[in-house]
Design a protein around this motif. Structure first.
Motif, PDB file in Angstrom:
ATOM      1  N   LEU A 101       0.829  -1.203   0.000  1.00  0.00           N
ATOM      2  CA  LEU A 101       0.000   0.000   0.000  1.00  0.00           C
ATOM      3  C   LEU A 101       0.867   1.259   0.000  1.00  0.00           C
ATOM      4  O   LEU A 101       1.912   1.294   0.650  1.00  0.00           O
ATOM      5  CB  LEU A 101      -0.915   0.021   1.231  1.00  0.00           C
ATOM      6  N   PRO A 102       0.441   2.301  -0.711  1.00  0.00           N
ATOM      7  CA  PRO A 102       1.207   3.547  -0.700  1.00  0.00           C
ATOM      8  C   PRO A 102       1.030   4.306   0.608  1.00  0.00           C
ATOM      9  O   PRO A 102      -0.018   4.230   1.264  1.00  0.00           O
ATOM     10  CB  PRO A 102       0.606   4.332  -1.874  1.00  0.00           C
ATOM     11  N   VAL A 103       2.067   5.051   0.978  1.00  0.00           N
ATOM     12  CA  VAL A 103       2.038   5.930   2.143  1.00  0.00           C
ATOM     13  C   VAL A 103       1.788   7.352   1.657  1.00  0.00           C
ATOM     14  O   VAL A 103       2.416   7.806   0.696  1.00  0.00           O
ATOM     15  CB  VAL A 103       3.360   5.867   2.927  1.00  0.00           C
ATOM     16  N   VAL A 104       0.896   8.055   2.327  1.00  0.00           N
ATOM     17  CA  VAL A 104       0.583   9.431   1.945  1.00  0.00           C
ATOM     18  C   VAL A 104       1.613  10.370   2.556  1.00  0.00           C
ATOM     19  O   VAL A 104       1.970  10.253   3.733  1.00  0.00           O
ATOM     20  CB  VAL A 104      -0.836   9.821   2.401  1.00  0.00           C
ATOM     21  N   ASP A 105       2.095  11.306   1.760  1.00  0.00           N
ATOM     22  CA  ASP A 105       3.096  12.287   2.195  1.00  0.00           C
ATOM     23  C   ASP A 105       2.407  13.383   3.009  1.00  0.00           C
ATOM     24  O   ASP A 105       2.249  14.520   2.565  1.00  0.00           O
ATOM     25  CB  ASP A 105       3.800  12.879   0.968  1.00  0.00           C
ATOM     26  N   ALA A 106       1.981  13.019   4.204  1.00  0.00           N
ATOM     27  CA  ALA A 106       1.243  13.925   5.087  1.00  0.00           C
ATOM     28  C   ALA A 106       1.103  13.225   6.427  1.00  0.00           C
ATOM     29  O   ALA A 106       1.438  12.047   6.568  1.00  0.00           O
ATOM     30  CB  ALA A 106      -0.136  14.257   4.510  1.00  0.00           C
ATOM     31  N   ASP A 107       0.597  13.934   7.427  1.00  0.00           N
ATOM     32  CA  ASP A 107       0.320  13.304   8.714  1.00  0.00           C
ATOM     33  C   ASP A 107      -0.672  14.170   9.486  1.00  0.00           C
ATOM     34  O   ASP A 107      -1.173  15.164   8.959  1.00  0.00           O
ATOM     35  CB  ASP A 107       1.615  13.103   9.515  1.00  0.00           C
ATOM     36  N   GLY A 108      -0.946  13.779  10.724  1.00  0.00           N
ATOM     37  CA  GLY A 108      -1.949  14.492  11.503  1.00  0.00           C
ATOM     38  C   GLY A 108      -1.401  15.428  12.552  1.00  0.00           C
ATOM     39  O   GLY A 108      -2.186  15.970  13.341  1.00  0.00           O
ATOM     40  N   MET A 109      -0.087  15.648  12.580  1.00  0.00           N
ATOM     41  CA  MET A 109       0.478  16.497  13.628  1.00  0.00           C
ATOM     42  C   MET A 109       1.569  17.442  13.142  1.00  0.00           C
ATOM     43  O   MET A 109       1.757  18.506  13.712  1.00  0.00           O
ATOM     44  CB  MET A 109       1.029  15.634  14.778  1.00  0.00           C
ATOM     45  N   GLY A 110       2.331  17.028  12.140  1.00  0.00           N
ATOM     46  CA  GLY A 110       3.467  17.843  11.722  1.00  0.00           C
ATOM     47  C   GLY A 110       4.590  17.831  12.732  1.00  0.00           C
ATOM     48  O   GLY A 110       5.568  18.568  12.600  1.00  0.00           O
ATOM     49  N   ARG A 111       4.486  16.976  13.716  1.00  0.00           N
ATOM     50  CA  ARG A 111       5.429  16.848  14.833  1.00  0.00           C
ATOM     51  C   ARG A 111       5.018  15.569  15.567  1.00  0.00           C
ATOM     52  O   ARG A 111       4.527  14.649  14.948  1.00  0.00           O
ATOM     53  CB  ARG A 111       5.352  18.069  15.765  1.00  0.00           C
ATOM     54  N   ALA A 112       5.181  15.492  16.885  1.00  0.00           N
ATOM     55  CA  ALA A 112       4.605  14.409  17.686  1.00  0.00           C
ATOM     56  C   ALA A 112       3.883  15.037  18.868  1.00  0.00           C
ATOM     57  O   ALA A 112       4.278  16.094  19.368  1.00  0.00           O
ATOM     58  CB  ALA A 112       5.696  13.460  18.179  1.00  0.00           C
ATOM     59  N   PHE A 113       2.800  14.392  19.291  1.00  0.00           N
ATOM     60  CA  PHE A 113       2.069  14.777  20.493  1.00  0.00           C
ATOM     61  C   PHE A 113       1.839  13.523  21.329  1.00  0.00           C
ATOM     62  O   PHE A 113       1.778  12.410  20.803  1.00  0.00           O
ATOM     63  CB  PHE A 113       0.710  15.391  20.140  1.00  0.00           C
ATOM     64  N   PRO A 114       1.654  13.671  22.637  1.00  0.00           N
ATOM     65  CA  PRO A 114       1.517  12.486  23.488  1.00  0.00           C
ATOM     66  C   PRO A 114       0.159  11.814  23.465  1.00  0.00           C
ATOM     67  O   PRO A 114       0.053  10.639  23.815  1.00  0.00           O
ATOM     68  CB  PRO A 114       1.813  13.027  24.897  1.00  0.00           C
ATOM     69  N   GLU A 115      -0.908  12.530  23.053  1.00  0.00           N
ATOM     70  CA  GLU A 115      -2.241  11.950  23.144  1.00  0.00           C
ATOM     71  C   GLU A 115      -2.893  11.922  21.768  1.00  0.00           C
ATOM     72  O   GLU A 115      -2.730  12.837  20.960  1.00  0.00           O
ATOM     73  CB  GLU A 115      -3.090  12.735  24.142  1.00  0.00           C
ATOM     74  N   LEU A 116      -3.667  10.864  21.519  1.00  0.00           N
ATOM     75  CA  LEU A 116      -4.122  10.609  20.158  1.00  0.00           C
ATOM     76  C   LEU A 116      -5.212  11.560  19.671  1.00  0.00           C
ATOM     77  O   LEU A 116      -5.425  11.696  18.471  1.00  0.00           O
ATOM     78  CB  LEU A 116      -4.567   9.151  20.008  1.00  0.00           C
TER      79      LEU A 116
END
Length: 372
Positions: free
Chosen positions: A120-135
């Motif tokens: 499966l392809p991976v999308v060049d994006a994410d939901g934080m632009g960094r990391a956060f501790p809680e979902l």
């Protein structure tokens, strides 16, 4: 579309370690896993958001738990895939695309592992632009994507499904409790969304940004230039402080690595002290008791000479580091987002968010792509 190769993988690991703001898990193990899969012949395609059809079935996969557990207990490696298959079986539909929940740390590489195993392809994006501790602190949830159905899987392939919960915060509470019982680390598959929802809610070009950061660091090292300045040129950030770590307080509480560290200034910062509070990720930096950076802006520790990322689970007394402040993505700066990822959400109700100057690197890359 582009493909992850060993060179790009190394760059992403460096960049994601820096963008992880101290958390997200150390990307080293994930890098080794992906590298082995590449050497066994796997191909890992990466597509931009605008290449994803509106009716695609996009699923975020990765790992949940405290970063310290990730270095104390090696994962099996296929936990996110097991969670994905359980989610697909429940929904009755196969995923067409994978997307990182966060670009920071190890969760930048875990979707690549699942991609290598599934094609499966991976999308060049994410939901934080960094990391956060809680979902619940991702732009998917902030901007209306349902957090459930959701699946977790542990190292023994035990699976827990959450068919329907009220909201992402409720999922965070339930999933965190289950993750603690799974030994403090689990693979996850959630949220699931359409391609149209991904385009509306995801932070674009973050894999490309991580690769660009890593490439800049590699170039600076090879040319005997300053790798820290190379990071700043790509990210639009600034050096907040240079110093030596003189104290680290770190404990595992309710599935999180919580604590604080203190730095004694060096060079131009001699005579000053910087304190950083963290909850998996670095949250707030105070120079001589005055706040100089706070979430959602990125507070990143790197080795002062090599710009190697220094994560919260490995930071220790005596390290000489540069503390970087990097502006947050635009999607994290809205009033709607700040209610979830601003200082008050982390227990700092009296700290106002004053954004660092500049434009987040992923936003800049996306603007450049849109412009031509």
């Amino acid at each position: 579309m582009w493909y992850v190769d060993e060179e790009r993988l190394e760059q992403i690991a460096i960049g994601a370690g820096i963008l992880g703001t101290g958390g997200g898990g150390n990307p080293y193990y994930g890098k080794l896993h992906v590298r082995r899969l590449l050497r066994e012949g796997a191909r890992i395609p990466v597509v931009s958001l605008d290449e994803v059809p509106d009716d695609a079935f996009v699923v975020s996969v990765g790992g949940m738990g405290a970063p310290t557990v990730g270095i104390e207990r090696i994962s099996r490696g296929d936990e996110p895939l097991v969670a994905l298959r359980a989610l697909e079986e429940f929904v009755g539909r196969r995923a067409t695309h994978l997307i990182p929940g966060e670009i920071g740390g190890a969760n930048s590489t875990r979707p690549m592992v699942v991609s290598a195993m599934t094609g499966l392809p991976v999308v060049d994006a994410d939901g934080m632009g960094r990391a956060f501790p809680e979902l619940q602190m991702d732009t998917f949830s902030i901007y209306g994507v349902s957090a459930t159905p959701a699946a977790l899987a542990d190292i023994d392939h035990n699976v827990v499904l959450f068919p329907r919960l009220a909201d992402a915060l409720t999922l965070e509470r339930y999933a965190r409790a289950v993750t603690v019982q799974m030994g403090g680390a689990a693979g996850y598959a959630f949220p699931a969304m359409s391609g149209a929802e991904a385009k509306r809610t995801a932070i674009p070009m973050t894999l490309s940004l991580a690769a660009a950061v890593g490439a800049a660091v590699q170039w600076a090292r090879s040319e005997h230039a300053d790798p820290v300045q190379a990071v700043l040129r790509v990210t639009g950030g600034q050096v907040l402080f240079r110093g030596k770590v003189v104290d680290v307080q770190r404990r595992l509480v309710a599935g999180f690595a919580r604590g604080a560290l203190e730095l004694e200034g060096l060079g131009d910062d001699r005579g000053s002290r910087l304190q950083i509070d963290f909850q998996n990720e670095n949250l707030i930096a105070r120079r001589d008791s005055e706040v100089v950076a706070v979430v959602p802006d990125l507070i990143c520790l790197v080795d002062g000479t090599t710009a190697e990322p220094v994560t919260t689970e490995v930071v220790r007394y005596g390290l000489r580091v540069a503390v970087l402040g990097i502006p947050a993505p635009a999607l994290l700066k809205t009033p709607q987002a700040l209610a979830i990822v601003g200082p008050a959400a982390f227990g700092y109700p009296n700290v106002a968010y004053r954004p660092l100057p500049g434009v987040y690197g992923g936003d800049r890359l996306a603007a450049e792509r849109a412009g031509g």
